[in-house]
Design a protein around this motif. Sequence first.
Motif, PDB file in Angstrom:
ATOM      1  N   GLY A 128      38.869  20.769  20.068  1.00  2.00           N
ATOM      2  CA  GLY A 128      36.693  21.204  20.130  1.00  2.00           C
ATOM      3  C   GLY A 128      36.727  21.841  21.401  1.00  2.00           C
ATOM      4  O   GLY A 128      37.729  22.641  22.310  1.00  2.00           O
ATOM      5  N   HIS A 129      35.417  22.371  21.137  1.00  8.27           N
ATOM      6  CA  HIS A 129      35.291  23.665  21.986  1.00  8.27           C
ATOM      7  C   HIS A 129      35.064  23.027  23.376  1.00  8.27           C
ATOM      8  O   HIS A 129      35.808  24.019  24.614  1.00  8.27           O
ATOM      9  CB  HIS A 129      33.269  24.025  22.415  1.00  8.27           C
ATOM     10  N   LYS A 130      35.134  21.498  24.040  1.00  2.44           N
ATOM     11  CA  LYS A 130      34.809  21.431  25.580  1.00  2.44           C
ATOM     12  C   LYS A 130      36.397  21.539  25.792  1.00  2.44           C
ATOM     13  O   LYS A 130      37.083  21.241  26.857  1.00  2.44           O
ATOM     14  CB  LYS A 130      34.261  20.195  25.751  1.00  2.44           C
ATOM     15  N   SER A 131      37.388  20.950  24.988  1.00  2.00           N
ATOM     16  CA  SER A 131      39.076  21.126  24.676  1.00  2.00           C
ATOM     17  C   SER A 131      39.655  22.332  25.249  1.00  2.00           C
ATOM     18  O   SER A 131      40.400  22.477  26.423  1.00  2.00           O
ATOM     19  CB  SER A 131      39.501  20.100  23.701  1.00  2.00           C
ATOM     20  N   HIS A 132      38.853  23.678  24.784  1.00  2.00           N
ATOM     21  CA  HIS A 132      39.536  24.734  24.810  1.00  2.00           C
ATOM     22  C   HIS A 132      38.949  25.330  25.781  1.00  2.00           C
ATOM     23  O   HIS A 132      40.348  25.799  26.572  1.00  2.00           O
ATOM     24  CB  HIS A 132      39.141  25.674  23.664  1.00  2.00           C
ATOM     25  N   LYS A 133      37.907  25.242  26.431  1.00  2.00           N
ATOM     26  CA  LYS A 133      37.666  24.887  28.379  1.00  2.00           C
ATOM     27  C   LYS A 133      38.137  24.292  29.357  1.00  2.00           C
ATOM     28  O   LYS A 133      38.502  25.741  29.486  1.00  2.00           O
ATOM     29  CB  LYS A 133      36.335  25.312  27.853  1.00  2.00           C
ATOM     30  N   THR A 134      38.844  23.023  28.673  1.00  2.00           N
ATOM     31  CA  THR A 134      39.816  22.424  29.437  1.00  2.00           C
ATOM     32  C   THR A 134      41.146  22.359  29.757  1.00  2.00           C
ATOM     33  O   THR A 134      41.548  22.412  30.941  1.00  2.00           O
ATOM     34  CB  THR A 134      38.410  21.099  30.190  1.00  2.00           C
ATOM     35  N   LEU A 135      41.303  22.534  28.441  1.00  2.00           N
ATOM     36  CA  LEU A 135      43.162  21.708  28.451  1.00  2.00           C
ATOM     37  C   LEU A 135      43.618  22.587  28.139  1.00  2.00           C
ATOM     38  O   LEU A 135      44.685  21.970  27.944  1.00  2.00           O
ATOM     39  CB  LEU A 135      42.857  20.617  27.587  1.00  2.00           C
ATOM     40  N   HIS A 136      43.228  23.771  27.900  1.00  2.00           N
ATOM     41  CA  HIS A 136      44.347  24.738  27.136  1.00  2.00           C
ATOM     42  C   HIS A 136      44.230  26.590  28.041  1.00  2.00           C
ATOM     43  O   HIS A 136      43.198  26.216  29.149  1.00  2.00           O
ATOM     44  CB  HIS A 136      43.666  25.319  25.855  1.00  2.00           C
TER      45      HIS A 136
ATOM     46  N   LYS B 279      31.354  13.716  43.057  1.00  2.00           N
ATOM     47  CA  LYS B 279      31.667  14.958  43.537  1.00  2.00           C
ATOM     48  C   LYS B 279      31.793  15.950  42.851  1.00  2.00           C
ATOM     49  O   LYS B 279      32.017  16.336  41.939  1.00  2.00           O
ATOM     50  CB  LYS B 279      32.910  14.929  43.992  1.00  2.00           C
ATOM     51  N   ASP B 280      31.802  17.266  44.320  1.00  2.00           N
ATOM     52  CA  ASP B 280      32.253  18.516  43.983  1.00  2.00           C
ATOM     53  C   ASP B 280      33.494  18.696  43.628  1.00  2.00           C
ATOM     54  O   ASP B 280      33.923  18.013  44.486  1.00  2.00           O
ATOM     55  CB  ASP B 280      31.049  18.938  45.007  1.00  2.00           C
ATOM     56  N   PRO B 281      34.016  19.286  42.604  1.00  2.00           N
ATOM     57  CA  PRO B 281      35.218  19.467  42.430  1.00  2.00           C
ATOM     58  C   PRO B 281      35.867  20.107  43.697  1.00  2.00           C
ATOM     59  O   PRO B 281      37.190  20.031  43.476  1.00  2.00           O
ATOM     60  CB  PRO B 281      34.896  20.065  40.788  1.00  2.00           C
ATOM     61  N   LYS B 282      35.047  21.094  44.311  1.00  2.00           N
ATOM     62  CA  LYS B 282      35.384  21.367  45.208  1.00  2.00           C
ATOM     63  C   LYS B 282      35.942  20.548  46.757  1.00  2.00           C
ATOM     64  O   LYS B 282      37.040  21.099  47.627  1.00  2.00           O
ATOM     65  CB  LYS B 282      34.532  22.478  46.606  1.00  2.00           C
ATOM     66  N   ASP B 283      35.480  19.288  46.404  1.00  2.00           N
ATOM     67  CA  ASP B 283      35.964  18.381  47.113  1.00  2.00           C
ATOM     68  C   ASP B 283      36.732  17.825  46.966  1.00  2.00           C
ATOM     69  O   ASP B 283      37.640  16.790  48.095  1.00  2.00           O
ATOM     70  CB  ASP B 283      34.862  18.199  48.484  1.00  2.00           C
ATOM     71  N   ILE B 284      37.600  17.902  45.860  1.00  2.00           N
ATOM     72  CA  ILE B 284      38.808  16.607  44.838  1.00  2.00           C
ATOM     73  C   ILE B 284      39.920  17.054  45.516  1.00  2.00           C
ATOM     74  O   ILE B 284      40.103  18.409  45.226  1.00  2.00           O
ATOM     75  CB  ILE B 284      38.296  16.408  43.699  1.00  2.00           C
ATOM     76  N   VAL B 285      41.184  16.735  46.201  1.00  2.00           N
ATOM     77  CA  VAL B 285      42.562  17.694  45.796  1.00  2.00           C
ATOM     78  C   VAL B 285      42.973  16.899  45.175  1.00  2.00           C
ATOM     79  O   VAL B 285      42.946  15.548  45.116  1.00  2.00           O
ATOM     80  CB  VAL B 285      43.056  17.684  47.270  1.00  2.00           C
ATOM     81  N   VAL B 286      43.304  17.669  43.799  1.00  2.00           N
ATOM     82  CA  VAL B 286      44.910  16.839  43.823  1.00  2.00           C
ATOM     83  C   VAL B 286      45.976  17.286  43.368  1.00  2.00           C
ATOM     84  O   VAL B 286      46.201  18.196  43.174  1.00  2.00           O
ATOM     85  CB  VAL B 286      44.606  17.474  42.306  1.00  2.00           C
ATOM     86  N   VAL B 287      46.550  15.562  44.143  1.00  2.00           N
ATOM     87  CA  VAL B 287      48.888  16.304  44.082  1.00  2.00           C
ATOM     88  C   VAL B 287      49.086  15.600  43.384  1.00  2.00           C
ATOM     89  O   VAL B 287      48.890  14.310  42.428  1.00  2.00           O
ATOM     90  CB  VAL B 287      48.688  15.482  45.458  1.00  2.00           C
TER      91      VAL B 287
ATOM     92  N   ALA C 175      40.297  24.422  35.264  1.00  2.00           N
ATOM     93  CA  ALA C 175      39.137  24.167  34.792  1.00  2.00           C
ATOM     94  C   ALA C 175      37.365  24.179  35.365  1.00  2.00           C
ATOM     95  O   ALA C 175      36.528  24.385  34.432  1.00  2.00           O
ATOM     96  CB  ALA C 175      39.263  23.032  34.117  1.00  2.00           C
ATOM     97  N   ALA C 176      37.508  23.892  36.349  1.00  2.00           N
ATOM     98  CA  ALA C 176      36.465  23.506  37.590  1.00  2.00           C
ATOM     99  C   ALA C 176      36.059  24.709  37.963  1.00  2.00           C
ATOM    100  O   ALA C 176      34.825  24.526  38.903  1.00  2.00           O
ATOM    101  CB  ALA C 176      36.173  21.847  37.920  1.00  2.00           C
ATOM    102  N   GLY C 177      36.991  25.177  37.793  1.00  2.00           N
ATOM    103  CA  GLY C 177      36.891  26.792  38.280  1.00  2.00           C
ATOM    104  C   GLY C 177      36.952  26.568  39.996  1.00  2.00           C
ATOM    105  O   GLY C 177      37.464  27.932  40.767  1.00  2.00           O
TER     106      GLY C 177
ATOM    107  N   ALA D 285      40.476  15.225  36.391  1.00  2.00           N
ATOM    108  CA  ALA D 285      39.259  15.174  37.817  1.00  2.00           C
ATOM    109  C   ALA D 285      38.280  15.572  37.818  1.00  2.00           C
ATOM    110  O   ALA D 285      37.585  14.765  38.877  1.00  2.00           O
ATOM    111  CB  ALA D 285      40.967  14.656  38.495  1.00  2.00           C
ATOM    112  N   LYS D 286      38.586  16.345  37.571  1.00  2.00           N
ATOM    113  CA  LYS D 286      38.006  18.162  38.482  1.00  2.00           C
ATOM    114  C   LYS D 286      36.797  18.039  37.496  1.00  2.00           C
ATOM    115  O   LYS D 286      36.023  18.635  37.930  1.00  2.00           O
ATOM    116  CB  LYS D 286      38.154  19.105  39.129  1.00  2.00           C
ATOM    117  N   THR D 287      36.667  18.012  36.244  1.00  2.00           N
ATOM    118  CA  THR D 287      34.905  17.860  35.820  1.00  2.00           C
ATOM    119  C   THR D 287      34.564  16.178  35.222  1.00  2.00           C
ATOM    120  O   THR D 287      34.044  15.443  35.546  1.00  2.00           O
ATOM    121  CB  THR D 287      35.688  18.321  34.024  1.00  2.00           C
TER     122      THR D 287
END
Lengths: 163, 583
Positions: free
Chosen positions: B566-574, B347-355, B374-376, B337-339
């Motif tokens: 893959g590389h991106k998965s590893h960065k964001t999903l692991h 949207k800037d991930p900083k402005d997204i709130v995930v509940v 994942a998005a910092g 959601a934030k990437t």
Amino acid sequence: MATKTTVPFNGTAEQEKRLHEVIDAHRSDPGALMPVLQQAQEIYGYLPIEVQKIISNEMEIPLEKIYGVVTFYAQFSLYPKGKYNISVCLGTACYVKGSGDIYDKLQEILGIGDGECTADGRFSLEACRCIGACGLAPVLTVNEDVYGRLTTDKVKEILDKYE
Amino acid sequence: MADINVKINGIPVTVPKGTTILEAAHTAGIDIPTFCYMKEINEIGACRICMVEINEGRGFRLVASCVYPLNVDNAEIRTNSPKVMDSRRKTLELILSTHDKKCLSCVRSGNCELQALCNEMGIDHEDVYEGEKPVYEIDNSAVHMYRDNNKCILCRRCVAVCEKWQGVGVIGANERGFKTFIGSAFEMGLGETSCVSCGQCIAVCPVGALSEKDYTDAVFKAIADDSKYVIVQTAPAVRAALGEEFGYPIGTNVEGKMAAALHRLGFDNVFDTDWGADLTIMEEANEFLDRFQNGGKLPMMTSCSPGWVKYCEHYFPDLIDNLSSCKSPHQMLGAMAKTYYAEKIGKDPKDIVVVSVMPCTAKKFECQRDDQNAAGVPDVDYVLTTRELARMIRRAGIKFTALPDEDFDNPLGLSSGAGDIFGATGGVMEAALRTAYCKLTGKEDEIVEFKEIRGTDGIKRAEIDINGTKIRVAVASGLANAGELLKRVQSGEEKVDFIEIMACPGGCVNGGGQPQQPASVRNFEDLRVLRAKALYDEDANKELRLSHLNEDVKKLYEEYLGRPGGHKSHKTLHTSYVKRSVN
């Protein structure tokens, strides 16, 4: 509610070896926790967290379960005896003569509760029931010394003798 | 066993010898109140609220019906005689004598077993015994919950579930008599112990002594903040239990109404964690096949259940490399959601709130872990339990029963049946095996069910043969069962390739964040079975039942991630794990 003791733990390797022997001897017995705790207290004089953790790890019993048993039974102590153990008689005669106030005063001055020990290891405090000196009520003892006909303002004076 | 005949309040009842009075009375349509008794969890006969009179030939006497077995033919039982009522009332009055009676502000008001019984018994004076009252500080040291011992009635259900079902045992009864209280060793706050945050203690608490840390106000505030884009997602098990809060029978699937309620609460998007579950399967099945075929660390253990992950870190730190590195489904959805989605909507991930609405209290801990950003920024900002969502719906004045059925939003809302069954023990394994089967056989759309790993048994095992490749799997739910299984794995007695573990007995459907059902229900109904059925039915009725055929997940890989593992998965999903100690 009890508080954590701040008296540093000074268990020796010899004591720990004896504790492991006790645990090994009881390992397969059902209901082994009580005898292990009793013998651990004989070895260390009390049951601090360091000792309870060894028992917990070795016997695979959660630490809280052990702590629950230790705080349930009056025979177990979480605190060591101080260099000077103060025992205040809360028996009937002493109590009606105001030993409760003396006891409260001691807790206030020493900053410890029933069964506890000061952080410097100097004083420990406990209540007892009738030491057979009702004629001197209210009475307290510091190790072997007996003090009678007390009032709260004498408490500080007595403690000063043992500084 | 032979049957015996007894009379309860004059009604003839025939039950197998050894049946407790409580159970026999239930078959005769008679309720007996209980506090400490909870079937299979706490059978100690200690609270004395369930006292009844029994005459087994030597005159009537009072006994605790929850643990008293019927062994004498023609015994007569009275469950509502004056003597019984008097005993029950006295016990209640004594409990009330030390109870903090702040019902108005209590989270359990209206759903409190003590309050309900006082009402039933016509307690018209709550201060019969005035005297010393113990006063306790509220323990707020844990990330996920509070303990308010001023409301505790010392039933010990929490203690029993923590030690017996979860094999954790970080809470227990300390001191004795009037000073007795439930707490941890050496007065540690729960947050200092090796509590795994599963919340089973909260789920079994009859009163308001235990409750999750409530984030409903924070979420309402985020929704009202125009600078925030607020996304909500719901775990599979939530839809199988939320209805209980609004009077639906246990096991009613209220997915459509839940989505409608979330839209009406004002969330900008209503997504489905089931989508995240499908994504998890893509990564996890890939990770397993990679480990399995290329000599990686086995057995691989699932990582969807944060209570289980924390348990592993505390109690089996040597096995953390066996944990799948996959984030859990809601963290994956939050990360995407934030990437991926943030890019899509500009949207800037900083402005997204995930509940995340979860059946779980450990998720409150999980979303604050390191390496879940994942998005910092944190993948998930707030975790609400099913109970908290029900509170929000009520507070917002939404009449749940009158809602139409609505769908989840796209593109993070479409899910397969494999994603649905993540909420029940065995479900994650079955979903992964369905996909692994297709990958190994090359039959991309063949649906194979793995019924041998369904059901509520604590430990389930199966050997799956896929085109001559044998995969040995084991599934455990309830951490005491998990501990037993892992000890056997460590000793080499048990040879397994893939292990699914869920912290809560029966899986997420029976999670610590689910609606609380009173003992009067739990003693006679199996929540695990009823709620799981809702999920398996949903799966069976879906056309899309394989995670790898989820079009929106496929699109995610095409447009953003590349390939599973893959590389991106590893960065964001692991993610990664840490060794912790036992306290």
